[in-house]
Design a protein around this motif. Structure first.
Motif: not given
Length: 469
Positions: A120-125
């Motif tokens: 949804r946010t495109g945040e990469i972990i």
């Protein structure tokens, strides 16, 4: 490697976009799905972690939304699969271990499989520098303990070595050597699955050598010890182990350079859930396991002989594969390839190679005609001892290619061989009772039909009347 590639992949993935549009919870794409997206590899499976909803409830909703099929994979650990109507795409859905995304990621096998992205946010972990390891094409363990907790991860590493061709990080390689003895702990079915994945890879031959280097190969395939004891000879420039690995390599090269018709045949998944080429590579690795048991050296000439090694090897492989939980169809295929790996060369080496001789090969080999020719060529290209000239190699490969061409042109014109006489009719003609002789006659009649010598029922009756064993 471009992070933007991943962002674009997510943005352009209609299935993931549908999830975002319809569901409001947090959804993470993880593991191999992320790795493949970053590498530009097409994938139809999407591994998802949901953190704020029960995985089963979410999977049920996803199945309804996509009109898919829900398959519980592991109820204890809450792992579910939703197969979409096209039967190609699917989601594997779970909750994170101990409700912690970080703990879930850190318990994975390799850093390249330990990257997640919030779709949804495109945040990469990326807790383990997995993005960098994908960039540098490095296989690195997340931590040593993960190999101890599940030793199958050692074999999974070699699966990725075979498929991706990445190098192994030095520290991870030390972990493998330290803990390779644990490889017998996982269930045989899980080991067999990873072995077939390994033989599906383009770099299977390199992988076998690397596994041998770290002491793992003989633990999985004890017959390797015997292969290593058979030295080079007048026909073989390599010892038997390295000849076997080289044959795997040559099968891969022939497959890569094959025509569309041949590659499509070898890409078929006809048994065991894996392609024919994967099974053919495994058969190539095992094609000479009967040589150690049949090995003799002539006193007067010093020549090495391996009489009937193909028959012995075909029998030896059956209990070995059964122990490794291969299916009956997989075992039947591999044993057949081993038994017949010299047959195509024998056909093209006949005093007269005419249409009748080649048609007999086509009839007898049927669905394995291509496979047999490929392994015969690979075997020839892997045996270049001092008595084997380039002329011999070229003539053999050329003749086998002609046989392959004949098969491809003839296969669609073939009709099933008719049953001209049954057992009862043969017994009535000869006034005999059921016996080994009856089976011998029926087999001989079938061989005569395959050769084209018997076509009509009258000819079959005459053949039976005049039969002498």
């Amino acid at each position: 490697m471009n992070i933007q590639t991943l962002a674009d992949k997510i943005k352009n993935d209609a299935l993931l976009n549908n999830l975002i549009s319809f569901f409001s919870n947090e959804i993470y794409l993880v593991g191999g799905s992320v790795r493949d997206a970053l590498m530009g590899i097409e994938t139809h499976d999407r591994d998802l972690i949901v953190t704020d909803i029960d995985a089963k409830d979410f999977s049920e909703q996803v199945a309804v939304f996509f009109s898919g099929t829900l398959i519980p994979l592991d109820e204890t650990n809450k792992i579910y699969r939703v197969v979409l109507p096209d039967k190609i795409n699917y989601f594997d859905i779970t909750n994170p271990v101990e409700n912690s995304l970080k703990k879930d990621i850190l318990r994975r096998d390799l850093t390249i499989n330990a990257v997640a992205i919030n779709i949804r946010t495109g945040e990469i972990i990326d807790y383990c520098q997995g993005l960098n390891d994908i960039q540098t094409k490095t296989l690195k363990a997340v931590c040593e303990q993960n190999f101890i907790d599940d030793p199958l991860r050692i074999l999974r590493l070699f699966r990725f070595y075979s498929i991706l061709g990445f190098k192994i990080h030095p520290q991870t390689y030390e972990y493998i050597k330290k803990h390779n003895h644990l490889i017998s702990n996982p269930a045989k079915e899980r080991i067999q699955y990873e072995i077939m994945k390994l033989f599906s890879g383009e770099y299977a031959h390199e992988t076998l050598l690397k596994m041998d280097e770290c002491g793992l190969l003989e633990l999985l395939f004890p017959f390797v010890k015997e292969l290593k004891q058979v030295p080079p000879n007048l026909h073989h420039h390599l010892n038997l182990f390295h000849h076997s690995v080289e044959t795997v390599k040559q099968v891969g090269i022939l497959y890569k350079n094959s025509t569309t018709e041949v590659s499509e045949h070898l890409n078929k998944i006809d048994f065991g859930g894996f392609s024919r080429i994967a099974h053919l590579r495994l058969a190539a690795f095992m094609h000479d396991i009967g040589k150690f048991a049949t090995w003799t050296i002539e006193e007067d000439t010093g020549r090495h002989r391996f009489i009937k090694h193909e028959d012995v090897g075909a029998k030896q492989v059956i209990p070995l594969l059964k122990q490794m939980c291969f299916s009956n169809k997989q075992i039947e295929y591999i044993a057949y390839i081993i038994k017949k790996h010299m047959y195509p060369t024998a056909v093209v080496s006949a005093p007269e190679v005419n249409e009748k001789v080649m048609m007999r090969y086509v009839r007898k080999s049927e669905a394995c005609a291509i496979d047999n020719i490929i392994i015969a060529q690979a075997d020839r290209l892997s045996a270049l001892g001092p008595e084997i000239t380039q002329e011999i190699v070229t003539e053999n490969i050329t003749s086998l290619n002609k046989l392959l061409k004949f098969y491809l042109e003839a296969k669609d014109t073939l009709s099933p061989i008719p049953k001209l006489l049954n057992g009862n009719e043969v017994m009535e003609i000869l006034n005999i009772k059921p016996s080994p002789l009856l089976g011998e006659i029926l087999n001989a009649l079938n061989e005569a039909q395959i050769s084209g010598d018997i076509i009509t029922k009258e000819q079959a009756m005459d053949f039976v009347k005049n039969f002498s064993s």
